[in-house]
Write an enzyme that holds these catalytic residues in place. Structure first.
Site, PDB file in Angstrom:
ATOM      1  N   HIS A 119       2.637   2.968  -9.054  1.00 16.61           N
ATOM      2  CA  HIS A 119       2.507   1.509  -9.229  1.00 16.61           C
ATOM      3  C   HIS A 119       3.749   0.960  -9.942  1.00 16.61           C
ATOM      4  O   HIS A 119       4.263  -0.093  -9.578  1.00 16.61           O
ATOM      5  CB  HIS A 119       1.239   1.182 -10.018  1.00 16.61           C
ATOM      6  CG  HIS A 119      -0.027   1.608  -9.314  1.00 16.61           C
ATOM      7  ND1 HIS A 119      -0.245   1.390  -7.977  1.00 16.61           N
ATOM      8  CD2 HIS A 119      -1.146   2.255  -9.771  1.00 16.61           C
ATOM      9  CE1 HIS A 119      -1.429   1.876  -7.631  1.00 16.61           C
ATOM     10  NE2 HIS A 119      -1.995   2.412  -8.698  1.00 16.61           N
ATOM     11  N   LEU A 127      11.167 -20.541  -4.453  1.00 18.59           N
ATOM     12  CA  LEU A 127      10.101 -19.749  -3.821  1.00 18.59           C
ATOM     13  C   LEU A 127       8.767 -19.923  -4.543  1.00 18.59           C
ATOM     14  O   LEU A 127       8.706 -19.863  -5.773  1.00 18.59           O
ATOM     15  CB  LEU A 127      10.508 -18.267  -3.851  1.00 18.59           C
ATOM     16  CG  LEU A 127       9.468 -17.287  -3.303  1.00 18.59           C
ATOM     17  CD1 LEU A 127       9.324 -17.435  -1.791  1.00 18.59           C
ATOM     18  CD2 LEU A 127       9.854 -15.835  -3.659  1.00 18.59           C
ATOM     19  N   ASP A 186       0.833  -1.205   0.000  1.00 17.23           N
ATOM     20  CA  ASP A 186       0.000   0.000   0.000  1.00 17.23           C
ATOM     21  C   ASP A 186       0.871   1.261   0.000  1.00 17.23           C
ATOM     22  O   ASP A 186       1.951   1.263   0.599  1.00 17.23           O
ATOM     23  CB  ASP A 186      -0.902  -0.030   1.247  1.00 17.23           C
ATOM     24  CG  ASP A 186      -2.049   0.956   1.136  1.00 17.23           C
ATOM     25  OD1 ASP A 186      -2.308   1.474   0.034  1.00 17.23           O
ATOM     26  OD2 ASP A 186      -2.692   1.211   2.166  1.00 17.23           O
TER      27      ASP A 186
HETATM   28  C1  FPP Z   1      -2.074   0.026  -3.386  1.00 14.53           C
HETATM   29  O1  FPP Z   1      -1.565   1.334  -3.270  1.00 14.53           O
HETATM   30  C2  FPP Z   1      -1.419  -0.647  -4.508  1.00 14.53           C
HETATM   31  C3  FPP Z   1      -2.058  -1.207  -5.569  1.00 14.53           C
HETATM   32  C4  FPP Z   1      -3.533  -1.210  -5.699  1.00 14.53           C
HETATM   33  C5  FPP Z   1      -1.312  -1.824  -6.679  1.00 14.53           C
HETATM   34  C6  FPP Z   1      -0.124  -2.640  -6.274  1.00 14.53           C
HETATM   35  C7  FPP Z   1       0.596  -3.067  -7.476  1.00 14.53           C
HETATM   36  C8  FPP Z   1       1.936  -3.045  -7.620  1.00 14.53           C
HETATM   37  C9  FPP Z   1       2.881  -2.643  -6.562  1.00 14.53           C
HETATM   38  C10 FPP Z   1       2.502  -3.501  -8.890  1.00 14.53           C
HETATM   39  C11 FPP Z   1       2.939  -4.893  -8.704  1.00 14.53           C
HETATM   40  C12 FPP Z   1       2.981  -5.581  -9.982  1.00 14.53           C
HETATM   41  C13 FPP Z   1       3.261  -6.883 -10.066  1.00 14.53           C
HETATM   42  C14 FPP Z   1       3.279  -7.538 -11.381  1.00 14.53           C
HETATM   43  C15 FPP Z   1       3.552  -7.675  -8.861  1.00 14.53           C
HETATM   44  P1  FPP Z   1      -2.561   2.548  -3.441  1.00 14.53           P
HETATM   45  O2  FPP Z   1      -2.691   2.852  -4.882  1.00 14.53           O
HETATM   46  O3  FPP Z   1      -3.867   2.246  -2.757  1.00 14.53           O
HETATM   47  O4  FPP Z   1      -1.786   3.676  -2.676  1.00 14.53           O
HETATM   48  P2  FPP Z   1      -2.443   4.887  -1.859  1.00 14.53           P
HETATM   49  O5  FPP Z   1      -3.067   4.297  -0.622  1.00 14.53           O
HETATM   50  O6  FPP Z   1      -1.259   5.733  -1.520  1.00 14.53           O
HETATM   51  O7  FPP Z   1      -3.426   5.583  -2.754  1.00 14.53           O
END
Ligand code: FPP
Length: 263
Positions: free
Chosen positions: A40, A134, A23
């Site tokens: 992201h 893994l 997050d």
């Molecule tokens: C939450 O942060 C994150 C997500 C909804 C997306 C997570 C995806 C990745 C890290 C990419 C990973 C890709 C692969 C292929 C593993 P948020 O957007 O809710 O953050 P915020 O709370 O600051 O708005």
């Protein structure tokens, strides 16, 4: 000396299965005046790092919450950019994962994904299926409630067809119908971004997990913070419903000190 060799944790103090809620990407991007999609994209760096750390330390399974059932309700542009990121990241990373011996699997409602992404996932899973290292799970279009409902539906279907009697359903059989049927329960949940919630992640599998909440935004999650999460885990007394006294009682005539039953 390799990082794996220099790691001193005893096998019992190392989680077998780590789950991570990644997050904070959006806030990381906003703080830099960037689009959320850049956050992201930046989130891929700690994903690689965690895969490396888990592989080197001998963690059996790593499950990453990449896109929840609820994330479909985000702005269409953000959903599209995330789907594009999954496509390109799997395409780019699968060779390296394979080389590292990682077995990749996607859990979640894959019918909701594009046909192209479904095909790419199937190919990546097939390519890495026999790998001994893994076990890496990406939860995409995943919700803990969805998982429990689809397990209930599977078992109900078996009862309806006469293959199963309702009284044969116990916790073991139910767990066997969930997405992570072949893995041990998650031992450690790491959530970055400062929020202290489960947010519909592995509801069943987190029943006895230790919870580590990090203030770091996901793109800033680094090796030092990962090590802190492992140290936190190593310092926990896991009781699985027993008392601390039961765990610490010295061996007596009645038998050895109890060891917490590991579900
Ligand atoms: C939450 O942060 C994150 C997500 C909804 C997306 C997570 C995806 C990745 C890290 C990419 C990973 C890709 C692969 C292929 C593993 P948020 O957007 O809710 O953050 P915020 O709370 O600051 O708005």
């Amino acid at each position: 000396m390799s990082r794996a060799a220099s790691h001193t944790a005893s096998p019992e103090s190392l989680p077998r299965h780590i789950a991570i809620t990644m997050d904070g990407n959006g806030r990381w991007a906003a703080a830099r005046g960037l689009a959320r999609s850049s956050g992201h994209e930046a989130g891929l760096v700690p994903v690689r790092l965690c895969v490396e750390e888990c592989s080197e330390r001998g963690v059996e399974a790593l499950t990453l919450f990449a896109f929840s059932s609820e994330n479909w309700s985000r702005p269409a542009e953000e959903v599209a950019s995330l789907m594009g990121l999954f496509l390109s990241a799997i395409d780019r990373e699968v060779g390296e994962l394979d080389r590292k011996g990682v077995r990749l699997r996607i859990i979640g409602n894959r019918q909701a994904l594009s046909v192209r992404l479904q095909a790419q996932i199937a190919a990546a899973e097939q390519r890495t299926a026999g790998n001994p290292g893994l076990k890496l799970q990406l939860a995409v279009s995943y919700g803990g409630r969805w998982d429990i409902v689809q397990a209930a539906r599977t078992l109900a279907g078996q009862c309806a067809s006469g293959a199963l009697r309702p009284e044969q359903i116990d916790e073991g059989r139910f767990a066997g119908a969930l997405a992570l049927a072949d893995l041990p329960d998650a031992d450690l949940l790491i959530r970055t971004g400062g929020e202290r919630r489960i947010s519909n992640f592995l509801l069943w599998n987190l029943a006895y997990a230790e919870l580590y909440f990090s203030e770091r935004l996901w793109p800033d999650f680094d090796r030092a913070e990962f090590t802190r999460a492992l140290e936190f885990f190593a310092g926990r007394e896991r009781r699985f419903g027993l008392t601390g006294g039961q765990l610490q009682a010295p061996p007596s005539a009645a038998g050895p000190a109890m060891k917490a039953p590991r579900p």
